[in-house]
Motif scaffolding. Sequence first.
Motif, mmCIF file in Angstrom:
data_model
loop_
_atom_site.group_PDB
_atom_site.id
_atom_site.type_symbol
_atom_site.label_atom_id
_atom_site.label_comp_id
_atom_site.label_asym_id
_atom_site.label_seq_id
_atom_site.Cartn_x
_atom_site.Cartn_y
_atom_site.Cartn_z
ATOM 1 N N ILE A 77 0.842 -1.203 0.000
ATOM 2 C CA ILE A 77 0.000 0.000 0.000
ATOM 3 C C ILE A 77 0.880 1.257 0.000
ATOM 4 C CG2 ILE A 77 -1.766 1.276 1.275
ATOM 5 C CD1 ILE A 77 -2.797 -1.350 2.358
ATOM 6 N N THR A 78 2.027 1.188 0.677
ATOM 7 C CA THR A 78 2.967 2.315 0.676
ATOM 8 C C THR A 78 3.467 2.602 -0.744
ATOM 9 O OG1 THR A 78 3.666 1.818 2.933
ATOM 10 C CG2 THR A 78 5.146 3.179 1.591
ATOM 11 N N LEU A 79 3.832 1.517 -1.468
ATOM 12 C CA LEU A 79 4.274 1.691 -2.855
ATOM 13 C C LEU A 79 3.139 2.175 -3.741
ATOM 14 C CD1 LEU A 79 6.558 -1.456 -3.293
ATOM 15 C CD2 LEU A 79 7.248 0.930 -2.978
ATOM 16 N N LEU A 80 1.910 1.737 -3.459
ATOM 17 C CA LEU A 80 0.764 2.224 -4.228
ATOM 18 C C LEU A 80 0.593 3.729 -4.047
ATOM 19 C CD1 LEU A 80 -1.770 1.775 -5.957
ATOM 20 C CD2 LEU A 80 -3.022 1.251 -3.827
ATOM 21 N N SER A 81 0.789 4.227 -2.823
ATOM 22 C CA SER A 81 0.675 5.684 -2.597
ATOM 23 C C SER A 81 1.738 6.431 -3.395
ATOM 24 C CB SER A 81 0.805 5.987 -1.103
ATOM 25 O OG SER A 81 2.118 5.695 -0.645
ATOM 26 N N LEU A 82 2.949 5.848 -3.506
ATOM 27 C CA LEU A 82 4.003 6.467 -4.304
ATOM 28 C C LEU A 82 3.607 6.488 -5.782
ATOM 29 C CD1 LEU A 82 6.837 7.606 -4.795
ATOM 30 C CD2 LEU A 82 7.700 5.252 -4.769
ATOM 31 N N ALA A 83 3.072 5.384 -6.285
ATOM 32 C CA ALA A 83 2.666 5.309 -7.692
ATOM 33 C C ALA A 83 1.581 6.335 -7.996
ATOM 34 C CB ALA A 83 2.186 3.898 -8.019
ATOM 35 N N ILE A 84 0.607 6.477 -7.083
ATOM 36 C CA ILE A 84 -0.461 7.471 -7.293
ATOM 37 C C ILE A 84 0.134 8.872 -7.392
ATOM 38 C CG2 ILE A 84 -2.435 8.591 -6.194
ATOM 39 C CD1 ILE A 84 -3.174 5.841 -5.021
ATOM 40 N N ALA A 85 1.077 9.192 -6.514
ATOM 41 C CA ALA A 85 1.696 10.528 -6.523
ATOM 42 C C ALA A 85 2.428 10.784 -7.845
ATOM 43 C CB ALA A 85 2.654 10.665 -5.342
ATOM 44 N N VAL A 86 3.150 9.778 -8.338
ATOM 45 C CA VAL A 86 3.913 9.945 -9.581
ATOM 46 C C VAL A 86 2.985 10.104 -10.773
ATOM 47 C CG1 VAL A 86 5.484 8.793 -11.190
ATOM 48 C CG2 VAL A 86 5.954 8.762 -8.729
ATOM 49 N N ILE A 87 1.957 9.266 -10.860
ATOM 50 C CA ILE A 87 1.042 9.304 -12.011
ATOM 51 C C ILE A 87 0.297 10.632 -12.068
ATOM 52 C CG2 ILE A 87 -1.048 8.285 -12.986
ATOM 53 C CD1 ILE A 87 -0.047 5.575 -11.902
ATOM 54 N N VAL A 88 -0.257 11.049 -10.946
ATOM 55 C CA VAL A 88 -1.032 12.292 -10.926
ATOM 56 C C VAL A 88 -0.131 13.492 -11.191
ATOM 57 C CG1 VAL A 88 -2.461 13.798 -9.503
ATOM 58 C CG2 VAL A 88 -2.795 11.330 -9.420
ATOM 59 N N SER A 89 1.074 13.505 -10.648
ATOM 60 C CA SER A 89 2.007 14.612 -10.880
ATOM 61 C C SER A 89 2.391 14.693 -12.352
ATOM 62 C CB SER A 89 3.257 14.434 -10.017
ATOM 63 O OG SER A 89 2.936 14.471 -8.645
ATOM 64 N N THR A 90 2.634 13.533 -12.980
ATOM 65 C CA THR A 90 2.982 13.521 -14.405
ATOM 66 C C THR A 90 1.850 14.098 -15.242
ATOM 67 O OG1 THR A 90 4.362 11.563 -14.063
ATOM 68 C CG2 THR A 90 3.685 12.055 -16.331
ATOM 69 N N MET A 120 -2.931 10.273 -2.612
ATOM 70 C CA MET A 120 -1.685 9.749 -2.079
ATOM 71 C C MET A 120 -1.705 9.761 -0.549
ATOM 72 S SD MET A 120 1.353 10.544 -0.493
ATOM 73 C CE MET A 120 1.082 12.304 -0.501
ATOM 74 N N HIS A 121 -2.202 10.858 0.023
ATOM 75 C CA HIS A 121 -2.213 10.995 1.481
ATOM 76 C C HIS A 121 -3.063 9.912 2.136
ATOM 77 C CE1 HIS A 121 -2.381 12.931 5.448
ATOM 78 N NE2 HIS A 121 -3.692 12.684 5.423
ATOM 79 N N MET A 125 -2.092 6.795 4.406
ATOM 80 C CA MET A 125 -2.638 6.583 5.746
ATOM 81 C C MET A 125 -3.206 5.178 5.885
ATOM 82 S SD MET A 125 -2.169 9.330 7.593
ATOM 83 C CE MET A 125 -3.374 9.178 8.916
ATOM 84 N N ALA A 126 -3.779 4.645 4.786
ATOM 85 C CA ALA A 126 -4.344 3.291 4.816
ATOM 86 C C ALA A 126 -3.262 2.231 4.977
ATOM 87 C CB ALA A 126 -5.149 3.026 3.548
ATOM 88 N N ALA A 127 -2.008 2.611 4.645
ATOM 89 C CA ALA A 127 -0.906 1.655 4.789
ATOM 90 C C ALA A 127 -0.504 1.452 6.239
ATOM 91 C CB ALA A 127 0.301 2.154 3.989
ATOM 92 N N ILE A 128 -1.000 2.297 7.154
ATOM 93 C CA ILE A 128 -0.637 2.164 8.566
ATOM 94 C C ILE A 128 -1.279 0.893 9.128
ATOM 95 C CG2 ILE A 128 -0.858 3.202 10.858
ATOM 96 C CD1 ILE A 128 -0.849 5.941 9.533
ATOM 97 N N ALA A 212 11.744 3.124 11.724
ATOM 98 C CA ALA A 212 13.160 3.446 11.532
ATOM 99 C C ALA A 212 13.581 3.227 10.081
ATOM 100 C CB ALA A 212 14.007 2.590 12.479
ATOM 101 N N TRP A 213 13.140 2.099 9.524
ATOM 102 C CA TRP A 213 13.506 1.822 8.113
ATOM 103 C C TRP A 213 12.906 2.867 7.185
ATOM 104 C CZ3 TRP A 213 11.223 0.930 3.479
ATOM 105 C CH2 TRP A 213 12.023 0.339 2.467
ATOM 106 N N LEU A 214 11.661 3.248 7.456
ATOM 107 C CA LEU A 214 10.977 4.232 6.629
ATOM 108 C C LEU A 214 11.692 5.585 6.686
ATOM 109 C CD1 LEU A 214 8.524 4.928 4.837
ATOM 110 C CD2 LEU A 214 7.323 5.592 6.929
ATOM 111 N N ALA A 215 12.158 5.976 7.862
ATOM 112 C CA ALA A 215 12.829 7.265 8.001
ATOM 113 C C ALA A 215 14.079 7.329 7.122
ATOM 114 C CB ALA A 215 13.194 7.515 9.462
#
Length: 622
Positions: A77-90, A120-121, A125-128, A212-215
Amino acid sequence: MPQHYHHGLVLVSLLVAMLASYTALTLAMRIRLAQGISARAWLLGGGFAMGIGIWAMHFVGMLALTLPVQIAYDVWITLLSLAIAVIVSTFALHVASRQQVTRWTLIGAGIAMGFGICSMHYVGMAAIEIRPVIRYNAYWVAASLAIAVAASFAALWVAFTLREESRWWRYRRVLGAIVMGFAITGMHYAGMLAAKFPAEAVSNADAVVNRAWLAGAVTMISAFVLLGALLLSLLEAQSAARTAKMQAIVAEANTESRAKDELLAMLGHELRNPLGSITNAIFLLDRAQPGSAEWKFARDVITRQASHLGRMADDLLDVGRATVGKMSLNMRPVNLERAVHNALGALAAAGSTQARQIDYQGTVCWIEGDRTRIEQVVTNLVSNAAKHTTQEGHIRLKLAAEGGQAHLVVSDDGAGMDEETSLRAFDLFFQGQDNRLPGKGGLGIGLTLVRRIVELHGGTVSAESGGAGKGSAFTVRLPLISAPAQRGSSATQSAPRSSRTIVVVEDANDARATLQRVLENEGHSVHLANDGVSGLAAIIERTPEVAIVDIGLPGMDGYELARRARSAGVQAYLIALTGYGLPADKLRAHAAGFDTHLTKPAAMDQLLKLVSEASPSEGAEV
């Protein structure tokens, strides 16, 4: 569940959002300058950079959040949020980077960007991994969406529609990045206000992505991608600037080359016309009886066309001096009315105003000026009027004193000018088109000279016309001065001698032979030399009363000849007759020892008068 934020990380999240926005806007502007595959590459790069920036800002903001429980994230789900941000920004950058951007286009891009940020936001948040799940306040969710859409539109509007005349235009990307950065962070923290973490919630400690890994991942990836994309953009911008500079240089060179070719073609055309007339007249002279009507006609043609060539050469030299500010003036009180009459008389004698009706109305006006140059102004204006006026045309001159200035108006009922021609009439080499008067060519320098000479006299000149076919009017304004006091008559000079001994030093065969014939027909004794060395020897040995010397001689130039002749004690009246006619050339001739400097082709009457009246060492006339 209570929520707390680390203020330093909140500030970092804002800076990340601004950096991402600035990078994306920079890349979007590069897209406008690129084409084909290059444009698509920059679009994908901009969308990826912007998406990474939005995603990184979100998770930096999440790292700033402190909760009583440990937070972990679902990797997919975290990677999905990244993909949404990239697609919409493009998509948003694709819309905003078009060559023509309308308000509705930017509204659509702002809505897409706003929904993309929100999507994306809330997907992030759903990835938590937390149980029970997070609940949201509908009003704050709507507010976060409104903030994202409105601020995204404002950022794109600032970046892509700010006019160049605005003082903020140079900073449009910085302003757009600041606005968009606040849009992203404002939406995020409004969305966080909407989130309600259950008091009894617990985290899934076995989740793949921990805090920690995410940071570390967010910091490294966002910094690398954003700084790398920005560096590439700056390098490409420098390359584009160099390319644009080279293209400008090439375009300027091509323009100058075309202008040179056009000038040479025009000059060749204008030179061939009088040369053709002279060639035809010579053919007639060879077959005509001396003194017959045909013989006189041919002779007059040669005289007129030779004079025309001389004026053309003088104009070219004068306009060159005028454009570089090297035109010298012999300033003294000038009766402008007399200068007008002199110019009209010379034009009539040359046949330039033949068959035109010339009307003059004026009064005496005194100005401080160079009489020869002022007459040149009048001559050029009247010649221009005659050139654009049909046979039996009407040319009017009016001279009056108004408001401390002399106003000279030269008007005609000829071809007239359209608005563009009126504005460009005084431009160098510019010629208005007039199909009704074929054959009325020219170099397009006469009016340029008029303007420059008038400006050197502290005056102005303007052109007016009622339109094509309605005639033209040129008005010269010059500062008036008081009439000078009358001077007594000068002492009577001794009568000129009728016969002289003369040495002519000239390397051009025809010029040397014709000058000898002219002088001998006037009763003078002439000896010839065709180079500087033999010319100097002839002057020293024969001690002539007058020596007429060219400057550009083989073996020894005219300057050196004059210096050596004076060093040898020669007292002859030295006349420099040369094609070098700049003020510096005249001063150099004087310094070398010449008494007078004449520019080829010299007026023969003037030369003969100098020869007849000259006395040894009477001083220089330059």
